[in-house]
Design an enzyme around this catalytic site. Structure first.
Site, PDB file in Angstrom:
ATOM      1  N   LYS A  22      -4.050 -31.490  19.178  1.00 32.91           N
ATOM      2  CA  LYS A  22      -4.514 -30.566  17.806  1.00 32.91           C
ATOM      3  C   LYS A  22      -5.020 -30.734  16.453  1.00 32.91           C
ATOM      4  O   LYS A  22      -5.013 -30.440  16.017  1.00 32.91           O
ATOM      5  CB  LYS A  22      -2.756 -31.249  17.607  1.00 32.91           C
ATOM      6  CG  LYS A  22      -2.142 -31.358  16.181  1.00 32.91           C
ATOM      7  CD  LYS A  22      -1.031 -32.605  15.877  1.00 32.91           C
ATOM      8  CE  LYS A  22      -1.574 -33.459  15.221  1.00 32.91           C
ATOM      9  NZ  LYS A  22      -0.947 -33.924  14.163  1.00 32.91           N
ATOM     10  N   ASN A  23      -6.066 -32.258  16.442  1.00 30.23           N
ATOM     11  CA  ASN A  23      -6.618 -32.182  15.331  1.00 30.23           C
ATOM     12  C   ASN A  23      -7.691 -31.688  15.705  1.00 30.23           C
ATOM     13  O   ASN A  23      -8.874 -31.792  14.369  1.00 30.23           O
ATOM     14  CB  ASN A  23      -6.668 -33.894  15.239  1.00 30.23           C
ATOM     15  CG  ASN A  23      -5.607 -35.339  15.226  1.00 30.23           C
ATOM     16  OD1 ASN A  23      -4.802 -33.682  14.476  1.00 30.23           O
ATOM     17  ND2 ASN A  23      -5.722 -35.899  15.163  1.00 30.23           N
ATOM     18  N   ARG A  91       0.573 -32.495   6.723  1.00 26.65           N
ATOM     19  CA  ARG A  91      -0.711 -32.920   5.791  1.00 26.65           C
ATOM     20  C   ARG A  91      -2.249 -31.786   6.133  1.00 26.65           C
ATOM     21  O   ARG A  91      -3.028 -32.079   5.158  1.00 26.65           O
ATOM     22  CB  ARG A  91      -1.045 -33.968   5.893  1.00 26.65           C
ATOM     23  CG  ARG A  91      -0.074 -34.940   5.101  1.00 26.65           C
ATOM     24  CD  ARG A  91      -0.704 -36.577   5.515  1.00 26.65           C
ATOM     25  NE  ARG A  91       0.012 -37.859   5.058  1.00 26.65           N
ATOM     26  CZ  ARG A  91       0.842 -37.641   3.089  1.00 26.65           C
ATOM     27  NH1 ARG A  91      -0.344 -37.599   2.549  1.00 26.65           N
ATOM     28  NH2 ARG A  91       1.582 -38.179   2.509  1.00 26.65           N
ATOM     29  N   CYS A 115       3.389 -37.241   7.409  1.00 25.37           N
ATOM     30  CA  CYS A 115       3.456 -38.533   8.191  1.00 25.37           C
ATOM     31  C   CYS A 115       3.462 -38.866   6.645  1.00 25.37           C
ATOM     32  O   CYS A 115       2.597 -39.046   5.845  1.00 25.37           O
ATOM     33  CB  CYS A 115       2.429 -38.872   8.840  1.00 25.37           C
ATOM     34  SG  CYS A 115       1.985 -38.159  10.582  1.00 25.37           S
ATOM     35  N   ASP A 304      -4.367 -43.331  15.400  1.00 27.75           N
ATOM     36  CA  ASP A 304      -3.578 -42.979  16.318  1.00 27.75           C
ATOM     37  C   ASP A 304      -3.159 -43.737  17.485  1.00 27.75           C
ATOM     38  O   ASP A 304      -2.429 -42.803  17.628  1.00 27.75           O
ATOM     39  CB  ASP A 304      -3.982 -41.441  15.922  1.00 27.75           C
ATOM     40  CG  ASP A 304      -3.996 -41.178  15.305  1.00 27.75           C
ATOM     41  OD1 ASP A 304      -3.005 -41.204  14.117  1.00 27.75           O
ATOM     42  OD2 ASP A 304      -5.362 -39.549  15.122  1.00 27.75           O
ATOM     43  N   ILE A 326      -7.270 -48.788   9.153  1.00 27.49           N
ATOM     44  CA  ILE A 326      -7.526 -47.261   8.272  1.00 27.49           C
ATOM     45  C   ILE A 326      -6.312 -46.870   7.138  1.00 27.49           C
ATOM     46  O   ILE A 326      -6.252 -46.311   6.542  1.00 27.49           O
ATOM     47  CB  ILE A 326      -7.313 -46.624   9.775  1.00 27.49           C
ATOM     48  CG1 ILE A 326      -8.001 -46.898  10.550  1.00 27.49           C
ATOM     49  CG2 ILE A 326      -7.458 -45.079   8.936  1.00 27.49           C
ATOM     50  CD1 ILE A 326      -9.992 -46.841  10.289  1.00 27.49           C
TER      51      ILE A 326
END
EC number: 2.5.1.7
Length: 416
Positions: A22-23, A91, A115, A304, A326
């Site tokens: 996805k990223n 985002r 998120c 993540d 993070i």
């Protein structure tokens, strides 16, 4: 609003094919705005966030076909706005800002949503574009950007930012002159984006290192068909599932070179790995061992994967400590895991997990994407039934996770 009903305690065995990342897919889809023509992709996952990016591109005048392949036609892009009703749900919508300003000289992009796990400020994107000559103002919740042509410059990030690196790298491809991005993020998804940009004709060096050099060109053109890298977080999530359930799962189509930190920590917890053709076989132990982790930028342990690792540690032998460096506010799953009998205390950015022998099923609520995955893992190892509400978070980042788990022998029911 969909819910997941999970009947826990079953051994999971079988084979899973890992979806596209996805990223990586989201910035690569945004990058199509840089080059007029038809872009063709393999392995773009069918996810809520991907469909949001698809709708963004369509509203700008793009044509998107989504079957086995994803085809994006950017010939008729004639609107340069990303509206609040779409951006508030994701985002990553901010990723259209750099390409729009670079190619069309203007953009109107709503401040992001997505998120609820921290501020994730966009000032790094804005400051970088301003250094490249863009005039930027904030009006009624929108970023308004204008530029005749962006100019190459030197940009330094105080902290590495993945989307900031991606946005400015994309913008720099069409800027006049050379742009150097220092303290850039190093994630594999950035390398995948750079590889696609290079195929379009961009001149980029250093992607995957802390210094990226981009020499601007006058025009980019769509290349031939491109395949997105596999999702390293989905890979890590299935490793956590195998480990927590004492399972035996083969993961096909994954890239183990992208998950070194995850594999090392999973081995410390007692999980075994065997390389197989085009993937890895993951074998969970009778009981996991407690392991400490500290989330770090890539190539460190990814934030993540923090929630999924915590779900594993709830039933591990011993006490583990997790430090989240993070994002702030990323322990929202803790309260829900406690409802299932987990023994967890949180102080600041540190969670201490004292492993228990069993979790008990309970009604719980997903608060964000990765938290929802941790609750699925907890539900799979718990006694009795677990009902997870708000699983739209899960659908944002995992392609048919429930169906893949059913293939492995899990008892899961999606309730409308």
């Amino acid at each position: 609003m969909d819910k997941l009903l999970i009947f826990g305690g079953l051994p999971l065995k079988g084979e899973v094919t890992i979806s596209g990342a996805k990223n990586a897919a989201l910035p690569i889809m945004a990058s199509t705005l840089l080059a007029q023509g038809v872009h063709i992709f393999k392995r773009i996952p069918k996810l809520r966030d991907v469909f949001t990016m698809t709708e963004l591109i369509k509203r700008m005048g793009g044509i998107v076909e989504f079957n086995e392949l994803c085809k994006i036609n950017t010939i008729k892009i004639n609107k340069f706005e990303a509206s609040y009703d779409l951006v508030k749900t994701m985002r990553a919508s901010i990723l259209v800002l750099g390409p729009l300003v670079a190619r069309f000289g203007r953009a109107k992009v709503s401040l992001p949503g997505g998120c609820a796990i921290g501020a994730r400020p966009v000032n790094l994107h804005i400051n970088g574009l301003q250094k490249m000559g863009a005039k930027i103002s904030l009006q009624e919740g929108y970023i308004i950007a204008k530029a005749s042509r962006l100019m190459g410059t030197k940009i330094y990030f105080d902290i590495p930012t993945v989307t900031g690196t991606e946005n400015l790298m994309m913008a720099a491809t069409l800027a006049k002159g050379t742009t150097i991005i220092e303290n850039a993020a190093k994630e594999p998804e950035i390398v995948d984006l750079a590889n696609y940009l290079i195929l379009m004709g961009a001149k980029i060096e250093g992607a995957g290192t802390s210094i990226i050099k981009v020499e601007g060109v006058d025009e980019l053109k769509p290349p031939q068909e491109y395949e997105i890298i596999p999702d390293r977080i989905e890979t890590g999530t299935f490793i956590a599932i195998a480990g927590a359930c004492g399972g035996d799962i083969s993961l096909k189509g994954c890239r183990i070179d992208h998950i070194d930190a995850i594999i090392l920590k999973m081995k410390d917890a007692g999980i075994s790995f065997k390389e197989i053709e085009n993937g890895i076989r993951v074998i969970g132990p009778k009981r996991l061992q407690a392991v400490d982790i500290k989330t770090m930028p890539y190539p460190g342990f990814p934030t993540d994967m923090q929630a999924q690792f915590m779900a594993m540690m709830t039933v591990a032998n011993g006490t583990s400590v997790i430090k989240e460096t993070i994002f702030e506010n990323r322990f929202m799953h803790v309260a829900e895991l406690r409802r299932m009998g987990a023994d967890i205390t949180v102080e600041g950015n540190t969670a201490t997990i004292r492993g228990v022998k069993k979790l008990k099923g309970a009604p719980v609520m997903a608060t964000d994407l990765r938290a929802s995955a941790s609750l699925v893992i907890a539900g799979l190892i718990a006694e009795e039934e677990t009902l997870i509400d708000r699983i739209y978070h899960l659908d944002r980042g995992y392609e048919e996770l429930d169906k893949k788990l059913i293939q492995l022998g899990a008892r899961i029911q999606r309730i409308k």
